[in-house]
Design a protein around this motif. Structure first.
Motif, mmCIF file in Angstrom:
data_model
loop_
_atom_site.group_PDB
_atom_site.id
_atom_site.type_symbol
_atom_site.label_atom_id
_atom_site.label_comp_id
_atom_site.label_asym_id
_atom_site.label_seq_id
_atom_site.Cartn_x
_atom_site.Cartn_y
_atom_site.Cartn_z
ATOM 1 N N ASN A 34 0.862 -1.184 0.000
ATOM 2 C CA ASN A 34 0.000 0.000 0.000
ATOM 3 C C ASN A 34 0.895 1.230 0.000
ATOM 4 O OD1 ASN A 34 0.948 0.157 2.631
ATOM 5 N ND2 ASN A 34 -0.995 -0.458 3.561
ATOM 6 N N GLY A 35 0.308 2.398 0.234
ATOM 7 C CA GLY A 35 1.103 3.618 0.173
ATOM 8 C C GLY A 35 2.243 3.650 1.164
ATOM 9 N N THR A 36 2.080 2.996 2.318
ATOM 10 C CA THR A 36 3.120 3.004 3.348
ATOM 11 C C THR A 36 4.323 2.162 2.961
ATOM 12 O OG1 THR A 36 1.372 3.259 5.011
ATOM 13 C CG2 THR A 36 3.565 2.629 5.796
ATOM 14 N N SER A 37 4.083 1.029 2.336
ATOM 15 C CA SER A 37 5.180 0.103 2.028
ATOM 16 C C SER A 37 5.652 0.199 0.578
ATOM 17 C CB SER A 37 4.726 -1.343 2.304
ATOM 18 O OG SER A 37 3.560 -1.656 1.558
ATOM 19 N N TYR A 38 5.034 1.073 -0.203
ATOM 20 C CA TYR A 38 5.352 1.133 -1.634
ATOM 21 C C TYR A 38 6.828 1.426 -1.887
ATOM 22 C CZ TYR A 38 5.688 2.963 -6.365
ATOM 23 O OH TYR A 38 6.083 3.197 -7.650
ATOM 24 N N GLY A 39 7.384 2.406 -1.195
ATOM 25 C CA GLY A 39 8.752 2.834 -1.480
ATOM 26 C C GLY A 39 9.771 1.734 -1.267
ATOM 27 N N GLU A 89 1.946 -13.660 -6.105
ATOM 28 C CA GLU A 89 0.677 -12.949 -6.053
ATOM 29 C C GLU A 89 0.936 -11.544 -5.532
ATOM 30 O OE1 GLU A 89 -2.333 -15.103 -3.947
ATOM 31 O OE2 GLU A 89 -2.017 -16.954 -5.098
ATOM 32 N N LEU A 90 0.431 -10.543 -6.244
ATOM 33 C CA LEU A 90 0.600 -9.142 -5.864
ATOM 34 C C LEU A 90 -0.746 -8.550 -5.509
ATOM 35 C CD1 LEU A 90 2.418 -6.579 -5.645
ATOM 36 C CD2 LEU A 90 1.751 -6.086 -8.010
ATOM 37 N N GLN A 91 -0.852 -8.043 -4.278
ATOM 38 C CA GLN A 91 -2.043 -7.314 -3.855
ATOM 39 C C GLN A 91 -1.643 -5.878 -3.567
ATOM 40 O OE1 GLN A 91 -4.341 -9.058 -0.649
ATOM 41 N NE2 GLN A 91 -5.233 -7.095 -0.098
ATOM 42 N N ALA A 92 -2.301 -4.947 -4.230
ATOM 43 C CA ALA A 92 -1.975 -3.528 -4.081
ATOM 44 C C ALA A 92 -3.236 -2.755 -3.726
ATOM 45 C CB ALA A 92 -1.359 -2.972 -5.364
ATOM 46 N N GLU A 93 -3.133 -1.943 -2.701
ATOM 47 C CA GLU A 93 -4.271 -1.139 -2.255
ATOM 48 C C GLU A 93 -3.901 0.336 -2.217
ATOM 49 O OE1 GLU A 93 -5.979 -2.327 1.427
ATOM 50 O OE2 GLU A 93 -6.587 -4.306 0.712
ATOM 51 N N GLU A 94 -4.835 1.159 -2.678
ATOM 52 C CA GLU A 94 -4.736 2.614 -2.552
ATOM 53 C C GLU A 94 -3.434 3.156 -3.147
ATOM 54 O OE1 GLU A 94 -5.345 3.198 1.639
ATOM 55 O OE2 GLU A 94 -7.512 3.006 1.451
ATOM 56 N N LEU A 95 -3.113 2.688 -4.365
ATOM 57 C CA LEU A 95 -1.957 3.197 -5.090
ATOM 58 C C LEU A 95 -2.428 3.866 -6.378
ATOM 59 C CD1 LEU A 95 0.684 0.309 -4.832
ATOM 60 C CD2 LEU A 95 0.447 2.322 -3.371
ATOM 61 N N SER A 96 -1.602 4.738 -6.903
ATOM 62 C CA SER A 96 -1.897 5.365 -8.188
ATOM 63 C C SER A 96 -1.616 4.382 -9.324
ATOM 64 C CB SER A 96 -1.035 6.611 -8.374
ATOM 65 O OG SER A 96 0.341 6.245 -8.476
ATOM 66 N N VAL A 102 2.037 0.466 -12.073
ATOM 67 C CA VAL A 102 2.812 0.136 -13.276
ATOM 68 C C VAL A 102 4.292 -0.016 -12.933
ATOM 69 C CG1 VAL A 102 3.626 1.074 -15.483
ATOM 70 C CG2 VAL A 102 1.194 1.150 -14.917
ATOM 71 N N ALA A 103 4.823 0.868 -12.088
ATOM 72 C CA ALA A 103 6.237 0.780 -11.717
ATOM 73 C C ALA A 103 6.541 -0.553 -11.040
ATOM 74 C CB ALA A 103 6.600 1.945 -10.791
ATOM 75 N N LEU A 104 5.630 -1.050 -10.200
ATOM 76 C CA LEU A 104 5.840 -2.351 -9.556
ATOM 77 C C LEU A 104 5.751 -3.485 -10.577
ATOM 78 C CD1 LEU A 104 3.756 -1.955 -6.267
ATOM 79 C CD2 LEU A 104 6.230 -1.793 -6.528
ATOM 80 N N LEU A 105 4.751 -3.433 -11.447
ATOM 81 C CA LEU A 105 4.581 -4.496 -12.438
ATOM 82 C C LEU A 105 5.800 -4.608 -13.345
ATOM 83 C CD1 LEU A 105 0.845 -3.932 -13.424
ATOM 84 C CD2 LEU A 105 1.775 -5.823 -12.080
ATOM 85 N N GLU A 106 6.362 -3.464 -13.729
ATOM 86 C CA GLU A 106 7.522 -3.488 -14.617
ATOM 87 C C GLU A 106 8.753 -4.093 -13.943
ATOM 88 O OE1 GLU A 106 7.832 0.581 -15.809
ATOM 89 O OE2 GLU A 106 6.677 0.254 -17.657
ATOM 90 N N SER A 107 8.754 -4.173 -12.613
ATOM 91 C CA SER A 107 9.908 -4.685 -11.886
ATOM 92 C C SER A 107 9.777 -6.159 -11.535
ATOM 93 C CB SER A 107 10.112 -3.875 -10.593
ATOM 94 O OG SER A 107 10.273 -2.502 -10.872
#
Length: 497
Positions: A177-182, A202-209, A214-219
């Motif tokens: 989520n926004g807290t752990s994104y960086g 498995e990737l679960q993402a909450e409350e992200l832009s 996209v930046a996570l998926l590309e990595s």
């Protein structure tokens, strides 16, 4: 009952340091140390792990064992042991280890009150990401020190050419989520070629832009990802059109969950028509897709357009609170998805009106394959259930039936219980509080009094529950659970169907 070997293993891990032991005893010792909550022993076992793979679920056993035992310190101990091993390999080139894959996929999220010391998927993701960043940083520092020790071009070349340890791949399910994104973005980007490499299953993402997702998926490693779960991200059709093209690089992607994505196409516009065509085309670029969740998207009359480009039939389709109309269910009944569906969630629709007959026809088409059916909060009364019951009885493989939140009487529920006893695989029914177990509507309380009683009559409810239990006991179906509690049972996951 525990085996004699396991009981002996518990005695062994109760002491530290461990004695010298044969390699084939490491798995049972790991299981005993984990279930007994011995993190220091686990660090010792991982440091000397004699096999190339360490798989949590295979070693510890059933998910119930993992869920009911405190595991935060134990999981952290295993991660720290792998970090220590890799740091040692960097600093001592002659030192090698057998471990190449750490698989911690499938760890259940900690349940509050069940295991206070349990590890959530979020905290596990943060711990892994920090470990990857730490090991990559240590590798860079070690290489810089090596370059300084070897002055001159040839020395630098020698340092750069020093053999690097093969490292460890960590297979994990990640929640961000926004807290752990960086920290997760840094771990995926800097650690991809490092000694400790995250491989996301498995990737679960909450409350992200959309750009953050996209930046996570590309990595991510394209060969390993099987599920993407995006919820509460307020993406809309525009955001989804940015993200979905990046999913086509994952050939093993079988599950896509897009609930609460703020999609509303109830009122057609030229822009929404373009967005729907774009969404359909992008879903059609996912050849392995078998599970789709569009929960809380307002899709009225557009289901055909959204699913029309899929290359293979879906096996799991969740459309809770999607404002479907009869034409949507009619399309689904006639589509190639219907006879393949194992899971269907149509909760939150009003089946007291024109949707009941389309639902019955849809269940006819899915009856040979359906395992899991959710019809919660669907405004069904006794007459509606009675109309569906003959079709439900033909769902011969049904394992789960969810009817919570509907207006059904005790008599209708008893009839349902009696007539579905013949379904051999049915193991869980979540039923609503019977309407005849509610108290008469209480008078309006004074504004200052917030302690008025709940409307359910606890005595009547207890009597109904006891009657259901008696019927189950007399039927010999000890494997069948009937409960009015919609929580805590664990959803039947698509990959276990």
């Amino acid at each position: 009952m525990d085996s004699l070997l396991f009981l002996c293993a518990r005695r062994v891990v109760a002491q530290r340091p461990l004695p010298a032991l044969p390699a084939d005893l490491h798995p049972i010792l790991f299981q005993a140390a984990f279930l007994d909550g011995r993190p220091l022993v686990l660090r010792d076992l991982v440091a000397a792990w004699p096999f190339p793979v360490l798989n949590f679920q295979r070693l510890v056993g059933r998910r119930e064992l993992l869920r009911d035992h405190p595991c935060k310190l134990c999981v952290q101990a295993v991660i720290l042991a792998v970090v220590a091993q890799l740091r040692r390999q960097l600093e001592e080139p002659g030192h090698d280890a057998s471990l190449r894959v750490l698989d911690i996929t499938g760890l259940p999220d900690s349940a509050p009150g069940r295991a206070p010391d349990g590890m959530s998927v979020w905290s596990g993701t943060v711990a892994l990401a920090k470990a990857c960043v730490e090991v990559s940083k240590h590798q860079r520092e070690f290489q810089r020190r090596g370059s300084k020790r070897h002055k001159g071009r040839s020395g630098a070349a020698t340092a750069a050419a020093a053999p690097q340890p093969p490292g460890v791949d960590v297979h994990a399910d990640l929640f961000v989520n926004g807290t752990s994104y960086g920290i997760l973005r840094d771990a995926l980007q800097t650690g991809a070629a490092g000694p400790l490499r995250l491989k996301c299953r498995e990737l679960q993402a909450e409350e992200l832009s959309a750009s953050g997702i996209v930046a996570l998926l590309e990595s991510l490693d394209p060969s390993f990802l099987r599920r993407v779960d995006l919820r509460f991200n307020n993406l809309g059709l525009t955001g989804l059109s940015v993200i979905l093209p990046h999913l086509s690089r994952f050939p093993e992607l079988r599950s896509l969950k897009l609930q609460y994505s703020n999609v509303d196409v109830r009122r057609p516009t030229p822009e929404s028509a373009i967005g729907i065509r774009c969404l359909a085309g992008q879903l059609g670029m996912l050849p392995s897709l078998r599970e789709l969740n569009l929960g809380s998207s307002r899709l009225s009359g557009n289901l055909r357009q959204i699913l029309c480009d899929l290359q293979a039939p879906l096996e799991s389709l969740e459309l809770a609170f999607c404002s479907l109309v009869p034409a949507d269910l009619a399309f689904l009944s006639q589509s190639f998805h219907a006879p393949a569906l194992k899971r269907l969630d149509l909760s939150g629709h009003d089946f007291s009106q024109g949707l009941l007959e389309p639902l019955r026809l849809l269940l006819e088409e899915t009856s040979a394959s359906l395992l899991h059916l959710d019809l919660m909060e669907c405004r069904m009364a006794d007459s509606h259930l009675d109309a569906l019951l003959p079709t439900l009885r033909r769902c011969s493989r049904l394992r789960f039936l969810g009817l919570y939140g509907n207006s059904l009487s005790t008599a209708a529920l008893k009839d349902l219980l009696q007539k579905t006893l013949e379904l051999p695989d049915l193991h869980l029914v979540v039923y609503p509080f019977p309407v005849d177990c509610y108290k008469p509507e209480p008078p309006e309380p004074p504004e200052s009094d917030w302690n008025f009683e709940e409307p359910v009559d606890e005595e009547l409810l207890a009597a109904a529950d006891a009657e259901f239990c008696r019927m189950l006991a007399n039927s010999g179906r000890a494997d069948l659970v009937w409960t009015s509690n919609p929580y805590g049972h664990g959803a039947l996951d698509f990959f276990s169907l």
